[in-house]
Design a protein around this motif. Structure first.
Motif, PDB file in Angstrom:
ATOM      1  N   ILE A 167       0.824  -1.211   0.000  1.00  0.00           N
ATOM      2  CA  ILE A 167       0.000   0.000   0.000  1.00  0.00           C
ATOM      3  C   ILE A 167       0.857   1.258   0.000  1.00  0.00           C
ATOM      4  O   ILE A 167       0.546   2.245  -0.678  1.00  0.00           O
ATOM      5  CB  ILE A 167      -0.936   0.013   1.231  1.00  0.00           C
ATOM      6  CG1 ILE A 167      -1.931  -1.149   1.152  1.00  0.00           C
ATOM      7  CG2 ILE A 167      -1.690   1.348   1.326  1.00  0.00           C
ATOM      8  CD1 ILE A 167      -2.876  -1.074  -0.008  1.00  0.00           C
ATOM      9  N   THR A 168       1.973   1.244   0.733  1.00  0.00           N
ATOM     10  CA  THR A 168       2.803   2.445   0.893  1.00  0.00           C
ATOM     11  C   THR A 168       4.061   2.426   0.031  1.00  0.00           C
ATOM     12  O   THR A 168       4.849   3.374   0.072  1.00  0.00           O
ATOM     13  CB  THR A 168       3.212   2.615   2.362  1.00  0.00           C
ATOM     14  OG1 THR A 168       3.897   1.438   2.797  1.00  0.00           O
ATOM     15  CG2 THR A 168       1.984   2.849   3.234  1.00  0.00           C
ATOM     16  N   GLY A 169       4.270   1.394  -0.764  1.00  0.00           N
ATOM     17  CA  GLY A 169       5.430   1.347  -1.631  1.00  0.00           C
ATOM     18  C   GLY A 169       6.676   0.840  -0.921  1.00  0.00           C
ATOM     19  O   GLY A 169       6.607   0.163   0.107  1.00  0.00           O
ATOM     20  N   VAL A 170       7.843   1.167  -1.491  1.00  0.00           N
ATOM     21  CA  VAL A 170       9.127   0.708  -0.951  1.00  0.00           C
ATOM     22  C   VAL A 170       9.237   1.104   0.520  1.00  0.00           C
ATOM     23  O   VAL A 170       9.043   2.270   0.883  1.00  0.00           O
ATOM     24  CB  VAL A 170      10.293   1.323  -1.745  1.00  0.00           C
ATOM     25  CG1 VAL A 170      11.631   0.925  -1.122  1.00  0.00           C
ATOM     26  CG2 VAL A 170      10.238   0.859  -3.198  1.00  0.00           C
ATOM     27  N   ALA A 171       9.540   0.125   1.363  1.00  0.00           N
ATOM     28  CA  ALA A 171       9.594   0.377   2.801  1.00  0.00           C
ATOM     29  C   ALA A 171      11.009   0.733   3.236  1.00  0.00           C
ATOM     30  O   ALA A 171      11.998   0.329   2.616  1.00  0.00           O
ATOM     31  CB  ALA A 171       9.118  -0.868   3.555  1.00  0.00           C
ATOM     32  N   VAL A 172      11.098   1.495   4.334  1.00  0.00           N
ATOM     33  CA  VAL A 172      12.391   1.828   4.919  1.00  0.00           C
ATOM     34  C   VAL A 172      12.964   0.577   5.564  1.00  0.00           C
ATOM     35  O   VAL A 172      12.245  -0.186   6.225  1.00  0.00           O
ATOM     36  CB  VAL A 172      12.239   2.957   5.962  1.00  0.00           C
ATOM     37  CG1 VAL A 172      13.566   3.206   6.670  1.00  0.00           C
ATOM     38  CG2 VAL A 172      11.735   4.215   5.303  1.00  0.00           C
ATOM     39  N   GLY A 173      14.269   0.347   5.365  1.00  0.00           N
ATOM     40  CA  GLY A 173      14.911  -0.862   5.894  1.00  0.00           C
ATOM     41  C   GLY A 173      15.328  -1.755   4.747  1.00  0.00           C
ATOM     42  O   GLY A 173      15.701  -1.282   3.668  1.00  0.00           O
ATOM     43  N   ILE A 174      15.252  -3.044   4.941  1.00  0.00           N
ATOM     44  CA  ILE A 174      15.584  -4.008   3.880  1.00  0.00           C
ATOM     45  C   ILE A 174      14.326  -4.251   3.078  1.00  0.00           C
ATOM     46  O   ILE A 174      13.328  -4.747   3.586  1.00  0.00           O
ATOM     47  CB  ILE A 174      16.115  -5.332   4.458  1.00  0.00           C
ATOM     48  CG1 ILE A 174      17.325  -5.074   5.360  1.00  0.00           C
ATOM     49  CG2 ILE A 174      16.483  -6.280   3.313  1.00  0.00           C
ATOM     50  CD1 ILE A 174      18.493  -4.429   4.640  1.00  0.00           C
ATOM     51  N   SER A 175      14.375  -3.860   1.788  1.00  0.00           N
ATOM     52  CA  SER A 175      13.196  -3.972   0.939  1.00  0.00           C
ATOM     53  C   SER A 175      12.977  -5.405   0.501  1.00  0.00           C
ATOM     54  O   SER A 175      13.834  -6.281   0.682  1.00  0.00           O
ATOM     55  CB  SER A 175      13.350  -3.081  -0.298  1.00  0.00           C
ATOM     56  OG  SER A 175      14.328  -3.607  -1.171  1.00  0.00           O
ATOM     57  N   ALA A 176      11.801  -5.623  -0.140  1.00  0.00           N
ATOM     58  CA  ALA A 176      11.482  -6.954  -0.663  1.00  0.00           C
ATOM     59  C   ALA A 176      12.459  -7.375  -1.744  1.00  0.00           C
ATOM     60  O   ALA A 176      12.635  -8.559  -2.020  1.00  0.00           O
ATOM     61  CB  ALA A 176      10.047  -6.963  -1.202  1.00  0.00           C
TER      62      ALA A 176
END
Length: 476
Positions: A216-225
């Motif tokens: 829902i929010t796109g690329v996440a902070v931290g280690i991405s998918a």
């Protein structure tokens, strides 16, 4: 452009000329739509999946749709500025600068010209980079097919930029927009072809994945998918850059009046026809943009590249990728010509006004040896346009990082040329009283778009600086 800078007119019968003494225009809503689609589809659509990934399933489509609505609305305001005074018989403003001169005047004319030409130059660079990337991708696709998907298959982009520049030198000798409807039509067909291929490959990838990727929010902070580390600051900058990419994807206002000047006199006015062409074009491109952006994100999630067809999330069928990238390159030949015509025309009209009797600015027929083919040649057009293409080609070689350049160009040009000048000219033409409901609405729209433009430019500048630090023009 002032009427004092018109090119010498041909001697034509009364039935063959328009009300401004120029050869009768023959453009229609459909040719105008082709010019618009040629301008906007191509380099912009390739980065939209990456933009959706930065903003997520809610923000990505919402921002794209919002930009489409803003672009359409401000384009209708700009279309009304084609004629001063009477919308049917008033003096024509054949270029963006001419409209600003007739409506606003003063220092705003020079400001408009500087912004417009600087951005047209920048867009030409972005187009050159995108076309060269697609040409190089054809070679890399064959390499991956033969040597395996894990092979590096590196190839410098500079030779492909040079090849594209040579092609543009030849096509730049087309006199003007009214002579290239065939090229815009071909480019439009190419754009729908490679967009359809990209969407089809994306759907196939989704099926192979067994589901839809993305959040829902796109690329996440931290280690991405995708397995890469993303800091909060990178998330912010890339989100802002995505705004610039989406603004660039709709960037045709910069040549809207030049396209409108190709339309034949119509009832009730050229503005009505142009608004119809704009509605058709914006609707068609928005559907394609949403499909390309959302399908690409659904197929690759956070790992989607900033150029959907050249990032090699797709490897097979390699021949279909070759067809798609070839279509991109052909389409961008037409796009480059459409967006550079205002610059070509400005210099050539000024030269014709300054030296009307010079053989250097006159057009004459020559016979191509050893054939008997006769072609019209203008020494000024040949030398000036060739030099211009060489400069954009050289600059493109120095900074071939496509996504960052696209975002920066879109951000810089969005507010002044798409929103500010159309809004100011509309208010001046209609003499809107200060403090009225519509005046307040237009001022609020302009202010919000300025904030978006500045923020998007900041994000793109940060990314361009980061890319430039690691760039070697002969190793990418």
């Amino acid at each position: 452009m002032s009427h004092a800078m018109e090119l010498p007119k041909q001697r034509l019968d009364g039935d063959d000329i328009d009300d401004d003494g120029r050869p009768r225009r023959t453009g229609t809503a459909w040719t105008a739509s082709a010019h618009i689609i040629t301008t906007v589809l191509g380099s912009g659509v390739l980065s939209l999946a990456w933009g959706v990934a930065q903003l997520g399933w809610v923000g990505g489509p919402a921002v794209m749709t919002l930009f489409a609505a803003v672009i359409y609305y401000t384009s209708t305001l700009l279309a009304d500025c084609y004629r001063s005074g009477d919308p049917v018989s008033g003096p024509r403003n054949r270029t963006y600068m001419a409209a600003v001169r007739a409506t606003l005047g003063g220092s705003k004319v020079k400001l408009c010209g500087a912004i417009q030409f600087a951005n047209l130059f920048g867009i030409g660079i972005g187009i050159t980079i995108a076309a060269a990337a697609s040409m190089r991708a054809i070679k890399r696709a064959g390499c991956f097919h033969e040597e395996g998907h894990k092979s590096e298959c590196r190839s410098p982009i500079a030779p492909y930029i040079a090849i594209y520049g040579i092609m543009e030198i030849a096509f730049s000798q087309i006199p003007g927009l009214d002579s290239m409807s065939w090229l815009s039509t071909l480019a439009t067909v190419m754009s729908f072809t490679y967009s359809s291929i990209g969407i089809g490959l994306g759907v196939a990838q989704i099926i192979a994945n067994g589901g839809i990727k993305g959040t829902i929010t796109g690329v996440a902070v931290g280690i991405s998918a995708a397995g890469t580390s993303v800091t909060a600051m990178q998330k912010l900058w890339r989100g802002l850059q995505a705004f610039g990419n989406m603004a660039f994807a709709y960037g045709f206002s910069i040549v809207l009046l030049e396209i409108q000047d190709t339309l034949k006199a119509a009832s009730p006015s050229e503005a009505k026809v142009m608004k119809k062409a704009t509605a058709v074009s914006v609707a068609a491109t928005t559907v394609i943009y949403l499909l390309c952006g959302c399908v690409g994100y659904a197929a690759f999630g956070d790992g989607v590249k900033d150029n959907l067809l050249t990032g090699f999330g797709f490897y097979e069928p390699f021949w279909l990728l070759d067809v798609a990238n070839a279509c991109v390159a052909v389409h961008l030949v037409g796009t480059y010509q459409v967006i550079t015509q205002p610059i070509f025309a400005y210099v050539e009209l000024r030269a014709a006004a300054a030296w009307p009797d010079s053989a250097f600015v006159a057009t004459k027929e020559v016979t191509l040896w050893p054939t008997r083919l006769r072609v019209a040649v203008c020494p000024l057009r040949l030398t000036w346009r060739t030099a211009y293409v060489c400069v954009t080609t050289a600059v493109s070689m120095s900074m071939p990082f496509f996504g960052s350049v696209v975002g920066l160009i879109g951000a810089i040009s969005f507010w002044p040329l798409t929103v500010y000048f159309p809004v100011e000219m509309y208010m001046a033409q209609h003499r809107l009283p200060r403090g009225s409901t519509k005046w307040l609405f237009l001022q609020a729209l302009s202010a919000v778009c300025l904030i978006v433009s500045v923020a998007a430019a900041a994000g793109s500048v940060a990314d361009v600086v980061a890319e430039f630090r690691h760039h070697n023009p002969f190793s990418r």
